[in-house]
Design a protein around this motif. Structure first.
Motif, PDB file in Angstrom:
ATOM      1  N   HIS A  96      -8.040  -6.487  -1.593  1.00  0.00           N
ATOM      2  CA  HIS A  96      -8.005  -5.569  -0.470  1.00  0.00           C
ATOM      3  C   HIS A  96      -9.331  -4.814  -0.412  1.00  0.00           C
ATOM      4  O   HIS A  96     -10.076  -4.759  -1.406  1.00  0.00           O
ATOM      5  CB  HIS A  96      -6.837  -4.592  -0.658  1.00  0.00           C
ATOM      6  N   GLN A  97      -9.615  -4.207   0.726  1.00  0.00           N
ATOM      7  CA  GLN A  97     -10.879  -3.513   0.926  1.00  0.00           C
ATOM      8  C   GLN A  97     -11.188  -2.531  -0.203  1.00  0.00           C
ATOM      9  O   GLN A  97     -12.330  -2.411  -0.649  1.00  0.00           O
ATOM     10  CB  GLN A  97     -10.858  -2.764   2.267  1.00  0.00           C
ATOM     11  N   THR A 153      -4.465  -3.998  -9.343  1.00  0.00           N
ATOM     12  CA  THR A 153      -4.788  -3.087  -8.233  1.00  0.00           C
ATOM     13  C   THR A 153      -5.711  -3.762  -7.227  1.00  0.00           C
ATOM     14  O   THR A 153      -6.515  -3.108  -6.569  1.00  0.00           O
ATOM     15  CB  THR A 153      -5.452  -1.805  -8.761  1.00  0.00           C
ATOM     16  N   CYS A 154      -5.605  -5.076  -7.115  1.00  0.00           N
ATOM     17  CA  CYS A 154      -6.499  -5.832  -6.239  1.00  0.00           C
ATOM     18  C   CYS A 154      -5.986  -5.882  -4.797  1.00  0.00           C
ATOM     19  O   CYS A 154      -6.750  -5.674  -3.856  1.00  0.00           O
ATOM     20  CB  CYS A 154      -6.664  -7.243  -6.801  1.00  0.00           C
ATOM     21  N   THR A 155      -4.701  -6.156  -4.627  1.00  0.00           N
ATOM     22  CA  THR A 155      -4.169  -6.447  -3.290  1.00  0.00           C
ATOM     23  C   THR A 155      -3.521  -5.216  -2.650  1.00  0.00           C
ATOM     24  O   THR A 155      -3.351  -4.170  -3.291  1.00  0.00           O
ATOM     25  CB  THR A 155      -3.147  -7.586  -3.372  1.00  0.00           C
ATOM     26  N   ASP A 156      -3.140  -5.388  -1.408  1.00  0.00           N
ATOM     27  CA  ASP A 156      -2.574  -4.297  -0.606  1.00  0.00           C
ATOM     28  C   ASP A 156      -1.210  -3.876  -1.143  1.00  0.00           C
ATOM     29  O   ASP A 156      -0.284  -4.677  -1.222  1.00  0.00           O
ATOM     30  CB  ASP A 156      -2.448  -4.767   0.842  1.00  0.00           C
ATOM     31  N   ARG A 157      -1.065  -2.607  -1.495  1.00  0.00           N
ATOM     32  CA  ARG A 157       0.194  -2.104  -2.027  1.00  0.00           C
ATOM     33  C   ARG A 157       1.303  -2.067  -0.980  1.00  0.00           C
ATOM     34  O   ARG A 157       2.493  -2.001  -1.322  1.00  0.00           O
ATOM     35  CB  ARG A 157       0.000  -0.708  -2.617  1.00  0.00           C
ATOM     36  N   GLU A 158       0.957  -2.105   0.277  1.00  0.00           N
ATOM     37  CA  GLU A 158       1.957  -2.052   1.341  1.00  0.00           C
ATOM     38  C   GLU A 158       2.912  -3.244   1.289  1.00  0.00           C
ATOM     39  O   GLU A 158       4.018  -3.193   1.816  1.00  0.00           O
ATOM     40  CB  GLU A 158       1.278  -2.005   2.714  1.00  0.00           C
ATOM     41  N   THR A 174       5.580  -8.535  -2.915  1.00  0.00           N
ATOM     42  CA  THR A 174       4.670  -9.074  -3.922  1.00  0.00           C
ATOM     43  C   THR A 174       4.691  -8.227  -5.193  1.00  0.00           C
ATOM     44  O   THR A 174       5.019  -7.042  -5.171  1.00  0.00           O
ATOM     45  CB  THR A 174       3.227  -9.131  -3.389  1.00  0.00           C
ATOM     46  N   VAL A 175       4.348  -8.881  -6.283  1.00  0.00           N
ATOM     47  CA  VAL A 175       4.177  -8.218  -7.577  1.00  0.00           C
ATOM     48  C   VAL A 175       2.832  -8.680  -8.123  1.00  0.00           C
ATOM     49  O   VAL A 175       2.618  -9.872  -8.310  1.00  0.00           O
ATOM     50  CB  VAL A 175       5.308  -8.597  -8.562  1.00  0.00           C
TER      51      VAL A 175
END
Length: 205
Positions: A96-97, A153-158, A174-175
């Motif tokens: 993610h950004q 902590t790479c991808t979007d937590r949403e 996702t996990v």
């Protein structure tokens, strides 16, 4: 994919409950008439209990990506109050950004998970969030090496799987975890049951 005590963070201890896993991938057994009335669940039928030959060398029930497993069961998969599957495993997805990449010597896994719940027992309701809690997951290498996974902590937590699991509900999400670069499988690990089983494992494709 056996009743267990949820762990909300690494500082929270997993409470050991001796449980049997069925060949359908079910977890804690319960009586057919409803939830067990004491902390020790009713045993599953002998024919449904995995033998040593049906478990991996580490004691896991092996599940394919997309294959349904169960938890909080009376005996077979059709009686499980919780069914779940790992539908896809992404390796080192684009971050993610504002996401952070994995540490050196590790890789990021993004598990796409589905879960359906029915009439949960009291213990099943407490335990369901533990199945895919990042602190319950481990990476396993072909040589048998096991290392604890770390939350990623790479991808979007949403898009993350909910931490709250309610009865008669459906979930997907996702996990994200980091595992050792050598890991070829990811396991949901819990205390060893009386028959030697300890959770479920999925190959990293």
């Amino acid at each position: 994919m056996h009743r267990l005590t949820p762990v909300a963070a690494r500082s929270t201890a997993v409470v050991t409950v001796g449980l049997a896993l069925t060949t359908a991938g079910c977890g804690a057994s319960r009586s057919a008439g409803g939830p067990a009335t004491n902390p020790t669940p009713s045993p599953v039928a002998t024919s449904a209990t995995p033998t040593t030959r049906e478990l991996t060398p580490q004691g896991f029930i092996a599940k394919d990506v997309g294959q349904v497993a169960g938890f909080d069961c009376a005996n077979d998969l059709d009686t499980c109050a919780i069914t779940f599957s790992v539908d896809k495993i992404e390796v080192n997805p684009q971050c993610h950004q504002y996401g952070a990449p994995h540490a050196a010597g590790r890789k990021t896994l993004l598990l796409h998970v589905s879960m359906t719940t029915g009439d949960l027992s009291e213990e099943g309701a407490r335990s369901a969030p533990s199945i895919f809690n990042p602190f319950s997951l481990n990476g396993i290498a072909d040589d048998g090496s096991v290392q604890e996974a770390r939350p990623g902590t790479c991808t979007d937590r949403e898009e993350r799987l909910s931490d709250t699991i309610l009865p008669h509900s459906r979930y997907s999400g996702t996990v994200e975890v980091q595992v050792a670069e050598a890991a070829t499988a990811v396991a949901s690990t819990y205390p060893v049951a009386s028959n030697g089983s300890r959770g479920w494992v999925w190959r990293i494709g």
